[in-house]
Design an enzyme around this catalytic site. Structure first.
Site: not given
Length: 301
Positions: A21-23, A171, A25
């Site tokens: 999820g490095a793209n 969540y 935030g």
């Protein structure tokens, strides 16, 4: 505000770091800081176009690879090609996650989407990369938790929430499961004498794109709620510090859990975070580990 900052990250030259999820935030800031300190950073992203845009923004020694944590086939393909190209991986940051407030959805493998993406995908990924991690001199795995884990409870009779689905508890359960996973991984690594260190972190309340996306299904009202909620959050740069410390501080030991120090762990300087009673229960973690192995088909330790 004083305390640990990204300037204290030691030299990362010669190290291979994988950030899911490095793209955007927290993942984007984590990847940026690791690259800034010399690491070769693998941006593991579902959307490779967004990943390439992030790579241009980050600069440094980075590469983009496709990874969809909501698909075990994607996880297996990613792990196989990554380990072939990088036989030794120094750092795995299990950062990617989602929060949705709409109707119940499932992964490609039929798992409830929060649990399947936030925990089970990372469980499988870590296991498939374990040999490559063990081949590095000082390997580390970081699992990203949340303060929502404190109010969550795992119902092993309905892990996928098929009977009584509610998005916010879903969540929270996924983040409780992630916390249990990170701690159980540490216990099992220690028991086998593995050189791999498993640590955890949570960002408190941080301004990322997850909150606005979570409320998109409510239209204009949802966007207004998200905007007001963001006023109570800290910057993404500050929120990323707990996981950066968990990933890079040489003094960190397995099982340590970092988060913000102020206002109920919602913001502020980095400190050791508190676990809920259920998260700290090894019996619950053992049961979850067995369930994760059965569900993903990935067995290790």
């Amino acid at each position: 505000m004083t305390g640990w900052t990204a300037d204290r990250i030691p030299d990362q030259h010669g190290r291979v770091a994988v950030v899911t999820g490095a793209n955007s935030g927290l993942g984007l800031v984590t990847a940026t800081e690791l690259a800034r300190h010399g690491a070769h950073v693998v941006l593991a992203v579902r959307n490779t176009a967004a990943g390439q845009d992030a790579a241009r923004r980050i600069g440094g020694d980075v590469e983009v690879r496709e990874l969809d944590l909501a698909s075990l086939a994607s996880v297996r393909a990613f792990a196989a090609t990554l380990a072939a190209d990088h036989p030794a991986i120094d750092l795995l940051v299990n950062n990617a996650g989602l929060v949705l407030l709409g109707p119940r959805r499932v992964t490609a493998d039929g798992f409830e989407l929060h649990l399947g993406t936030n925990m089970l995908g990372h469980f499988a990924l870590t296991g498939l990369l374990l040999d490559a991690l063990a081949a590095a001199p000082k390997p580390r795995v970081v699992s990203l938790s949340s303060i929502t884990h404190k109010s969550a409870h795992l119902d092993f009779g309905d892990l996928m929430m098929e009977r009584n689905y509610k998005p916010s508890p879903a969540y929270g359960r996924s983040k409780l499961a992630t916390t249990l996973f990170g701690l159980e991984l540490d216990r099992r690594l220690r028991a086998t004498g593995s050189p791999i260190v498993s640590t955890l972190a949570h960002p408190g309340l941080t301004r990322t794109n997850l909150t606005p996306r979570a409320w998109e299904h409510k239209g204009r009202l949802g966007r207004a709620i998200a905007t007001v909620g963001l006023l109570a959050t800290q910057s993404v740069e500050q929120g990323t510090l707990p996981q950066l410390r968990a990933a890079t501080d040489p003094a960190v030991v397995g099982g340590q859990f970092f988060g913000p120090a102020g206002l109920g762990e919602t913001r502020g300087r980095v400190t050791e975070a508190k676990l809920s009673r259920e998260a700290a229960d090894p019996a619950v973690a053992t049961r979850l580990w067995a369930a994760a192995q059965e569900l993903t088909g990935v067995r290790y330790l």
